[in-house]
Each structure stands twice: as C-alpha cells, then as structure tokens.
Design a protein around this motif. Structure first.
Motif, short mmCIF file in Angstrom:
data_model
loop_
_atom_site.label_atom_id
_atom_site.label_comp_id
_atom_site.label_asym_id
_atom_site.label_seq_id
_atom_site.Cartn_x
_atom_site.Cartn_y
_atom_site.Cartn_z
N ASN A 71 6.21 1.92 29.26
CA ASN A 71 6.58 1.03 30.37
C ASN A 71 7.06 1.82 31.58
OD1 ASN A 71 5.92 -1.11 28.77
ND2 ASN A 71 8.03 -1.73 28.33
N HIS A 114 3.91 -1.11 26.84
CA HIS A 114 2.68 -0.41 27.23
C HIS A 114 2.89 1.10 27.18
CE1 HIS A 114 0.61 -4.09 28.47
NE2 HIS A 114 1.80 -4.49 28.86
N GLN A 149 1.50 4.71 28.02
CA GLN A 149 0.61 5.35 28.99
C GLN A 149 0.50 6.84 28.67
OE1 GLN A 149 3.51 3.88 31.01
NE2 GLN A 149 2.62 1.88 31.35
N TYR A 189 -1.29 10.57 29.78
CA TYR A 189 -1.96 11.36 30.83
C TYR A 189 -2.27 12.73 30.25
CZ TYR A 189 -2.59 14.13 35.08
OH TYR A 189 -3.10 14.97 36.04
N ARG A 227 -6.52 9.14 31.81
CA ARG A 227 -5.38 8.28 31.53
C ARG A 227 -5.81 7.18 30.56
NH1 ARG A 227 -4.77 9.95 36.79
NH2 ARG A 227 -2.66 10.53 37.45
N LYS A 228 -4.90 6.82 29.67
CA LYS A 228 -5.18 5.74 28.73
C LYS A 228 -3.94 4.91 28.55
CE LYS A 228 -7.02 4.47 24.26
NZ LYS A 228 -7.95 3.52 24.93
N LYS A 229 -4.13 3.57 28.43
CA LYS A 229 -3.04 2.66 28.17
C LYS A 229 -3.27 1.97 26.83
CE LYS A 229 -1.85 1.69 33.01
NZ LYS A 229 -1.66 0.63 34.03
#
Length: 334
Positions: free
Chosen positions: A237, A308, A310, A312, A322-324
């Motif tokens: 977050n 969430h 995240q 990098y 980047r992935k969430k």
C-alpha cells in the motif's frame, strides 16, 4: 548478458562520458578487446563450499587464451587469490590503480603473463592503461563444469566491493527482468499463499509473520541463462517493506555477509509437496529466490481488507518491471 566488439565498446566508452550513467565514476575501456558475454554480476548468488555468497565482481565469458589488458594504470602484482588451492584457475593479476581502486583479474593463465609484467610485479612496478597483463585460463581443462571467463573485482579504499559495471561503458539490453512467482512463506518454509502464472485463485492470508519470496531473474543481452538484479524493492500500500540495491557496492566488506538477508537459500515447499530453490549454475537456466521478512500485523494493522503488494525490479542495464498483487488479510490472531 551482452556481447561486445572492440569497436562497439569504444563507441560506448565515448557515449558514457556524455551520459549520466556512472557519472560519479571514472570510465575505462573493457579489459577484453574482443567480443564477450557477461555471465555473473556483483549480486549474483554463488555457493562457496558450505556458505552462500555474493559473486562480488563481474564475469566476462570469452574463449581461453583471450588477451586481458589493463583498463587502468597503477602498481601491478600477481599471485594466487585463494592460497589454499594453488592451481592455475586461482591465479590472478592485480593493479593498485592510480584511480585509488584495487583491480583484480582472476582466472588468468600464469604461463601467459608476459615476462615484463612478472619483472614489474617483483619490484611493485607501474603499468600503463592498455598493457597486456595475461590471457584467460582454460578453466574447463581443470573444472569441466566452469566456463572460461575473466573475473573482475573493483575494491575501494575502505575494502568494499564496488559494482564493476559502473566503471565501463553502459550495458545495452532490451530484456526486462522476469517475475516468475511471488510467494508468502510460513513455518518450515511452506508456501501458504502466492502467485505465479499457474496459480489463478485469489490470495488470502492470515495475520502473522512470514517471508515474502520472489522468484525473479534477468537476461542481459542475448544469453538465456539469466542473472541477478541491480535493485529490488517491495511496498505494501505504498509503504516500503524492503529494498535491495546493488547500484554501488555490496552491503558488507565480506562477500559472504548479508547474503541470507537478500536470498532465500533453502528450498520453499508448495502444498502439493513440490519444491523450488535457487539454480545458480551459469550453463543452465538460472533461478534466484529473493526474500523479505514480512510481519502482516506490524506492516498493515488491517484485517478483512484487501491490500496491494507492489514489486519493482531493475537490471544492470536499467530495464525495470513493476508488478502489483492484491492480498486479502483474513480475520484472526497471528
């Protein structure tokens, strides 16, 4: 990995002087004046006997017998960098550079060192940039599982292993790092939640203390084996819970220190009993498992709410991905 020719390396050298990449570092010509591939970087995981360690330099793969030239001027020396095993593979030439760094060139054939260099080493003599130092040793002749290559270390006055790629023309690569899996690991290294292309179900997680294990590798240039990352950071977050950065140097003076803070060196176990672990042999597709400690309550303080994650990841050519990932924290006590 990246292949270079002498001409392209020279052109990249000129370009580097007008770019922001490595602007705080002196820029030099590569020690190999022919095509080569990069097969290990400063952060690559390796196993030295019973202890895992960072690679702590850069490996330039080239045929045995390839000439090695001094990228810098300085006082020259030579000898076995691993005195307990005095074999040609552990022989190197060293330069106490005029730039203030110590340069080490490992895995050169001791029989190939020019007589002039041998004589200078005995009296702590000085060599100029571009001087022929030696030739790459035929490693497979002694160790069939090892590729012929030159290992380059750059060490500062404080004893820290610097990222050698900062001192050479910038790498060019169009491959982004590949995230193959993100796993939440609990007791006994059991995977309790996670994501990979084959896991389609939503991610739910009870409060508690976990390890977040990320299966990520990179491909520099045209090689397919994969390598480690320049930087990896994870946020929940928007709040960062971990950051590994090898842009400058290793976190400790010893390349054996701090490894387990970066890599999960034990296999992780899936609910069906299957396991995955690091695969570090450079002749086969490699796998690197990065890990961060994660206290769900401490870092979030929320339950029955979607959070969430995240990620990098950046490689040594500064390509990034980047992935969430959404994770629902369930009600309950840790």
């Amino acid at each position: 990995m990246k292949r270079f020719s002498f001409i392209s390396a020279f052109l990249l050298f000129i370009t580097a002087n007008f770019s922001c990449w490595g602007a705080q570092y002196p820029q030099y010509q590569w020690p190999l004046h022919t095509s080569f591939s990069i097969i290990n970087t400063i952060s690559t995981l390796q196993f030295y006997g019973p202890m895992p360690g960072f690679h702590h330099g850069v490996d330039l793969k080239a045929p045995a017998g390839t000439p090695v030239y001094a990228p810098v001027g300085g006082i020259v020396g030579m000898g076995y960098y691993y005195p307990r095993v005095k074999v040609p593979y552990t022989f190197g030439v060293f330069i106490e550079g005029d730039d203030g760094y110590r340069w080490e060139f490992h895995h050169v054939d001791p029989q190939s060192v020019p007589k002039e260099i041998v004589a200078l080493a005995k009296i702590h003599g000085h060599v100029a940039p571009g001087t022929l130092l030696a030739r790459i040793y035929d490693a497979p002749k002694l160790y069939p599982e090892i590729l012929a290559h030159l290992h380059v270390n750059v060490i500062d006055r404080k004893g820290f292993y610097q990222n050698p790629l900062n001192f050479f023309p910038p790498l060019t690569s169009h491959h982004k790092p590949r995230i193959r899996g993100v796993y939440v690991v609990g007791q006994n290294n059991n995977v309790v939640a996670g994501w990979n292309p084959g896991m389609k179900s939503p991610v739910f997680l009870k409060p508690g203390r976990y390890k977040l294990v990320l299966d990520i590798s990179d491909v520099l240039g045209d090689a397919t084996e994969g390598d480690s990352l320049r930087r990896l950071s994870v946020s929940i977050n928007g709040r960062r819970i971990g950051d590994d950065d090898f842009s400058e140097h290793l976190p400790e003076k010893s390349f054996l220190e701090g490894v387990k803070k970066v890599y999960e060196t034990n296999p992780i176990v899936f609910p069906d009993g299957k396991t995955i672990t690091n695969q570090t042999v450079p002749t086969r597709p490699r796998r690197f498992l990065y890990q961060f400690d994660w206290d769900v309550i401490k870092n979030q303080g929320v339950q029955n709410k979607e959070i969430h994650l995240q990620i990098y990841a950046q490689d040594f050519a500064k390509n990034a991905i980047r992935k969430k990932l959404a994770i629902t924290i369930l009600k309950g006590k840790p």
